[in-house]
Design an enzyme around this catalytic site. Sequence first.
Site, PDB file in Angstrom:
ATOM      1  N   HIS A 109     -11.187  -4.024  10.459  1.00 57.99           N
ATOM      2  CA  HIS A 109     -11.886  -3.929   9.172  1.00 57.99           C
ATOM      3  C   HIS A 109     -13.079  -2.991   9.220  1.00 57.99           C
ATOM      4  O   HIS A 109     -13.902  -3.000   8.317  1.00 57.99           O
ATOM      5  CB  HIS A 109     -12.348  -5.318   8.696  1.00 57.99           C
ATOM      6  CG  HIS A 109     -11.302  -6.072   7.930  1.00 57.99           C
ATOM      7  ND1 HIS A 109     -10.034  -6.226   8.398  1.00 57.99           N
ATOM      8  CD2 HIS A 109     -11.338  -6.718   6.731  1.00 57.99           C
ATOM      9  CE1 HIS A 109      -9.334  -6.948   7.525  1.00 57.99           C
ATOM     10  NE2 HIS A 109     -10.098  -7.245   6.499  1.00 57.99           N
ATOM     11  N   GLU A 165       0.812  -1.217   0.000  1.00 62.54           N
ATOM     12  CA  GLU A 165       0.000   0.000   0.000  1.00 62.54           C
ATOM     13  C   GLU A 165       0.845   1.267   0.000  1.00 62.54           C
ATOM     14  O   GLU A 165       0.550   2.233  -0.719  1.00 62.54           O
ATOM     15  CB  GLU A 165      -0.957  -0.002   1.200  1.00 62.54           C
ATOM     16  CG  GLU A 165      -2.111  -0.994   1.094  1.00 62.54           C
ATOM     17  CD  GLU A 165      -1.709  -2.434   1.427  1.00 62.54           C
ATOM     18  OE1 GLU A 165      -0.530  -2.664   1.790  1.00 62.54           O
ATOM     19  OE2 GLU A 165      -2.567  -3.332   1.335  1.00 62.54           O
TER      20      GLU A 165
END
Lengths: 362, 317
Positions: free
Chosen positions: A134, A65
């Site tokens: 999450h 990322e």
Amino acid sequence: MHNAGSRDITFAEAVREGLDNAMERDSRVILIGEGVPDPKAIFNTTAGLRNKYGAQRVFDMPLAENGLTGVCIGAALSGMRPVMVHQRIDFALLAIDQLINNAAKWHYMFDGKASVPLVVRVIVGRGWGQGPQHSQSLQAMFSLVPGLKVVMPTTAYDAKGMLLSAIEDDNPVMFIEHRWLHQIKDNVPEESYRVPLDKAKILHEGNKVTVAAFSYMAVESLIAAKGLMAAMGIAVDVLDMRSVSQLDVASVIDSVRKTGRLIVADTAFRTGSIAGELIAKVVEQAMDLLTTKPVRVASPDHPTPTSHFMAEHYYPTPQTIADAVLDMLGADKNSDAYRKLCELLQRDGPHDTPNRSFKGPF
Amino acid sequence: MHHHALYRSMLRIRRIEEALADRYAEQEMRCPMHLCIGQEAIAVGVCAALSASDVMFSNHRAHGHYLAKGGSLNAMVAELYGRSTGCCGGRGGSMHLIDLDVGFMGATPIVAGTVPLAVGAAWAASLKKEKRVSVIFLGDGCFEEGVVHESMNFAALHKLPIVFVCENNEFSVYTHLSERQAKRPIYRIAEAHGLMTQVGNGNDVDEVLTLAKTAVQNAKHGKGPQFMEFSTYRWREHCGPDFDDHLGYRTTQEIEIGLKDCPIAKYEQRLKQSNSLSQADIDKYEVEIREEVIKSFEFALSSPKPTAMDAMERVYA
């Protein structure tokens, strides 16, 4: 927000259409993210785009990322307009260095000689045990950095219009999508159109209380507002804030001028939330308009638990928002009208899915 | 590039940095400054292999890279003095240099922070089918940063036209490589990522140029990312104008060897031995450079000063 009109599509379809429009119009727009061309296509928000635009413009991504954010910044500095996607905002934390030290600073630190037209789509998860890593809602964290624009569209109409504005913007834009918005439909024109990145929108009008809400909390606030009106005849203003980094304080103050009361509903942890920042700004600029202390409706200051037993009361609901309104007004809750309200706001189905028919993926 | 140009370019960087060091104590250049004295040959050799359209990113120790690529001296010195005419209008200082006119895309001081950006520039060139390479200068410390590995993987995956130039001076601030990395050659890491690699003496400008020409040609002809590791030596302190050998983090013997391996003195000797450089040439260059340096300080010190109001501008494009 669900207008009668020619064509209703979901938020996810509107995002896909926005990407499609942008790529069709401008060959500099490229799309990259983990899973972008895969069969699930980021909750169908990127479906078919590789077939249409080819592997030279639509990319899957190594699990890197930070590095790939830097690569996209370098490409943006070299004339491309990359759109990155992370299936969870939590994953974007791995890219904080590049987002904050490079993307947000480049234009400023090099005296405006270059800019970073980069859009980073990130998705806030919720439900079905998404748990501590999450389902974070980190918009306040990103918006404390000058140079980054942070937006949270709520409706499908805004999703498309704001995505097109974000892609055409010369600055890095964090485009935060709440996963529970993806399947909600709205009237969305097929052609390209723009929605500004710094303006709130009135979803419901009233004169008793101002409810300024972010993202999915705007949906919940609208349900609360409709219930309050139907059951108790209490009319509240609901503002969908839409922008996080460039708060439309003026619109909130306009509403507070009418209501004298302010509730801010946020999808995030209470402490350090953008709700607190919005209240601070309103108090600084217009405290004399407030007839009572403002209130934040937000999630508690602990991570999201996974077990649905533990998560049951984690998220504020339309009932939470309606209760905040009634408490602020000192309304009588021991009444038939209140019981009718509670009945109207009662959730249909389990608390950890957006609705009874939703089967995932989350 | 002609030998004289290589020599002069190295000498110019050395004299500019010495002048900066001499005037730093006046406390008018009020920003951190990382001098590359002793490491000039890598910047000069690599830049000599490039075309004007090739782009470059760099790091905190960027003066040499910027100057060798052709960056404006006036804009650099003015930047160090925090003036409006500086290359960043005073927003950056020594650690943030930019000159887009010569393809110097930007230098920043987060270790390895610009490495993926250079890969991104190569990616854009590749997508746009532009025949240009992107060059990144990175130190040995970068190989402890994850983003370098992420960047190399992506560059290799897409066979991008990028040249990684590792300047291995063995020190990260005061910490030797042996305290930071396992004992294995750095270039092997690049090799493992699928890059074509070369290793050379970074204090020999001819050798740097030879290797760089090969790397640039390979990158331009679709052979994918190139990696060069050059050994070199940082003469002065990590940050600041002085020598810091009294701190004792490196041995007297090591320092003596390092200073003896001066890329400029060695090159001067070689060119003189082959009768391709005379003392008169050197004297001429010294005078030209001195005049240029004096003028750059005059330019900087007579330039307008930005105000606190200017600081609020250009947050967003």
